[in-house]
Design a protein around this motif. Structure first.
Motif, short mmCIF file in Angstrom:
data_model
loop_
_atom_site.label_atom_id
_atom_site.label_comp_id
_atom_site.label_asym_id
_atom_site.label_seq_id
_atom_site.Cartn_x
_atom_site.Cartn_y
_atom_site.Cartn_z
N THR A 155 0.84 -1.21 0.00
CA THR A 155 0.00 0.00 0.00
C THR A 155 0.87 1.26 0.00
O THR A 155 0.60 2.20 -0.73
N ARG A 156 1.93 1.22 0.82
CA ARG A 156 2.79 2.40 0.94
C ARG A 156 3.36 2.81 -0.42
O ARG A 156 3.47 3.98 -0.74
N GLY A 194 2.13 1.62 -3.42
CA GLY A 194 1.15 1.52 -4.50
C GLY A 194 1.47 0.40 -5.47
O GLY A 194 1.28 0.54 -6.68
N SER A 249 4.34 6.80 -9.39
CA SER A 249 3.06 6.10 -9.23
C SER A 249 2.68 5.92 -7.76
O SER A 249 1.71 5.27 -7.43
N THR A 250 3.49 6.50 -6.86
CA THR A 250 3.20 6.35 -5.43
C THR A 250 2.46 7.57 -4.89
O THR A 250 2.97 8.69 -4.96
N TYR A 282 0.46 9.21 -1.57
CA TYR A 282 0.41 9.08 -0.12
C TYR A 282 -0.70 9.96 0.45
O TYR A 282 -0.88 11.11 0.04
N THR A 339 -3.92 14.08 -0.55
CA THR A 339 -3.06 13.10 -1.18
C THR A 339 -1.90 13.82 -1.86
O THR A 339 -2.09 14.85 -2.50
#
Ligand SMILES: *[C@@H]1O[C@H](CO)[C@@H](O)[C@H](O)[C@H]1NC(C)=O
Ligand SMILES: *[C@@H]1O[C@H](CO)[C@@H](O)[C@H](O)[C@H]1NC(C)=O
Ligand SMILES: *[C@@H]1O[C@H](CO)[C@@H](O)[C@H](O)[C@H]1NC(C)=O
Ligand SMILES: *[C@@H]1O[C@H](CO)[C@@H](O)[C@H](O)[C@H]1NC(C)=O
Length: 386
Positions: free
Chosen positions: A58-59, A61, A108-109, A111, A149
């Motif tokens: 999850t962190r 992605g 692509s990450t 948070y 985000t």
């Protein structure tokens, strides 16, 4: 000549950036946003605290299965994602490396900011792969809003997936306390000179927090022209493809890709080669006095939920080495080979060390073996030096 052309590109593509804000250095790869495609890449993530595999996924992605595959964890079970990894564990994260604003990076990450977050704590959460300053700049913000985000830029490089003209994948590594360039080279199975060339470091010193690109030898499917599929995979790891139906492994012995059914609990059709009793990955070896004939059912890509495969026949004077460690479901191999009489021809042939039964058969064969080994090491040395 081609080799030098590539080296030149490699060196020209490098810029060493030193920021005054943080004293760390890291290598970045310049790229042309209008024509550079994304490439597969890896992050070496050193866990800042205990985390489940699913939390790490999850962190960053990314998919839990992809993390397990990149770290060569198999089999995958329903509980794999719940496994807790300890603080300071090193995990390989697979990411897609893009070209953004003329620089290679992963974007692509995403948070989601929580109440207690600071830029520094977010940076720490990503194991120092990104600085507080970089997060601020990329998002154009100076303060964090709870629930917002933000984009986490992560460093990566492609360098055409080549290192010394051999297929490679680059892993991004944050230098830790007590690391030296030598220890990092040893840890990743590369050489000091490769590390220096790739990172453009004049002197062999690094400091905690520096970010390096480390080349890992890899397998490529480029030569196979798979339909709707292309794989570049680091040594000894695997990947799942064709909707998790097929598991391809990069063989550490000869850097070939071996694709077999994954055995995962997903619906898979067409695993059998048309007009054959063989399933993808199976091979049938027929060893006569004059030839070793191998019939394989090989993966060829996928199309609209269908898996493509085809029968491949090859004939060798002696059976190739890499047949040993694959699932030969089709007898009489390998029993037949081990039992065979040593009268088969000791001609110097491609890709084969002699089978155990022929090893002791003659002095000429020993000489041949030494020659093969010499060639093999020469090839290895060339690979690292050119
Ligand atoms: C990037 O590629 C485009 C199209 O091929 C080209 O016109 C342009 O000059 C390139 N820019 C750089 C900086 O190389
Ligand atoms: C490939 O991986 C295997 C298994 O981890 C390792 O023993 C071998 O040294 C690696 N080969 C290279 C060239 O890095
Ligand atoms: C192996 O293949 C060769 C050439 O394709 C063929 O002539 C020979 O009969 C085959 N041998 C066996 C044992 O199938
Ligand atoms: C491969 O060999 C098998 C068994 O000898 C034969 O039945 C088949 O037709 C061959 N396929 C091709 C593509 O040559």
């Amino acid at each position: 000549m081609r080799v030098w052309g590539e080296m030149l590109c490699l060196v020209l593509g490098l810029v060493l950036v030193t920021r005054s804000v943080v004293e760390a250095k890291w290598s970045i790869e310049a790229c042309n946003s209008s024509e550079s495609e994304a490439c597969p890449s890896l992050l070496s993530y050193i866990l800042p605290w205990d985390s489940k595999v699913s939390e790490i996924a999850t962190r960053f992605g990314v998919n839990v299965n992809d993390i397990l595959a990149s770290n060569a964890v198999f089999p995958i079970t329903a509980w794999s994602g719940q496994k807790i990894l300890r603080k300071q564990s090193e995990v390989r994260i697979p990411i897609s490396c893009c070209c953004v604003d003329g620089i290679r990076r992963s974007v692509s990450t995403i948070y989601t900011v929580s109440a207690a977050d600071t830029f520094a704590s977010i940076s720490e959460g990503y194991g120092g792969l990104v600085t507080a300053q970089q997060i601020k700049i990329l998002n154009g913000i100076d303060a964090l809003t709870y629930g917002a985000t933000i984009l986490i830029p992560l460093p990566c490089t492609c360098f055409n997936n080549l290192n010394n003209a051999a297929t490679a994948i680059y892993i991004t590594y944050v230098v830790q306390r007590r690391d030296t360039l030598e220890s990092i080279a040893t840890k990743f199975g590369t050489t000091l000179s490769d590390l220096q060339t790739v990172n453009g470091f004049g002197e062999p010193t690094v400091h905690p927090g520096d970010i390096l690109s480390v080349p890992l030898p890899a397998c490529s499917s480029a030569a196979f022209n798979w339909y709707h599929d292309a794989i570049i995979l680091p040594n000894a790891s695997y990947t799942l493809t064709a909707a998790n139906c097929i598991k391809c492994t990069c063989q550490p012995t000869d850097f070939t890709l071996q694709c077999v059914p994954s055995g995962l609990d997903v619906p898979c059709y067409n695993l059998r080669c048309k007009g054959s009793h063989l399933i993808i990955g199976d091979q049938c070896v027929d060893h006569s006095e004059t030839a070793c004939n191998v019939t394989q059912c090989v993966y060829r890509g996928h199309r609209g939920g269908k898996i493509l495969s085809s029968v491949k026949n090859s004939s060798y004077l002696r059976c190739p080495d890499n047949l040993y460690h694959s699932g030969a479901s089709c007898s009489p191999y390998p029993e037949d080979l081990f039992g065979m009489s040593p009268r088969s021809s000791p001609l110097p042939l491609p890709v084969s060390k002699a089978s155990p039964s022929t090893l002791a058969s003659s002095g000429r064969l020993d000489q041949f073996l030494i020659l093969v080994l010499q060639l093999f090491f020469l090839k290895l040395i060339l690979r690292f030096l050119i």
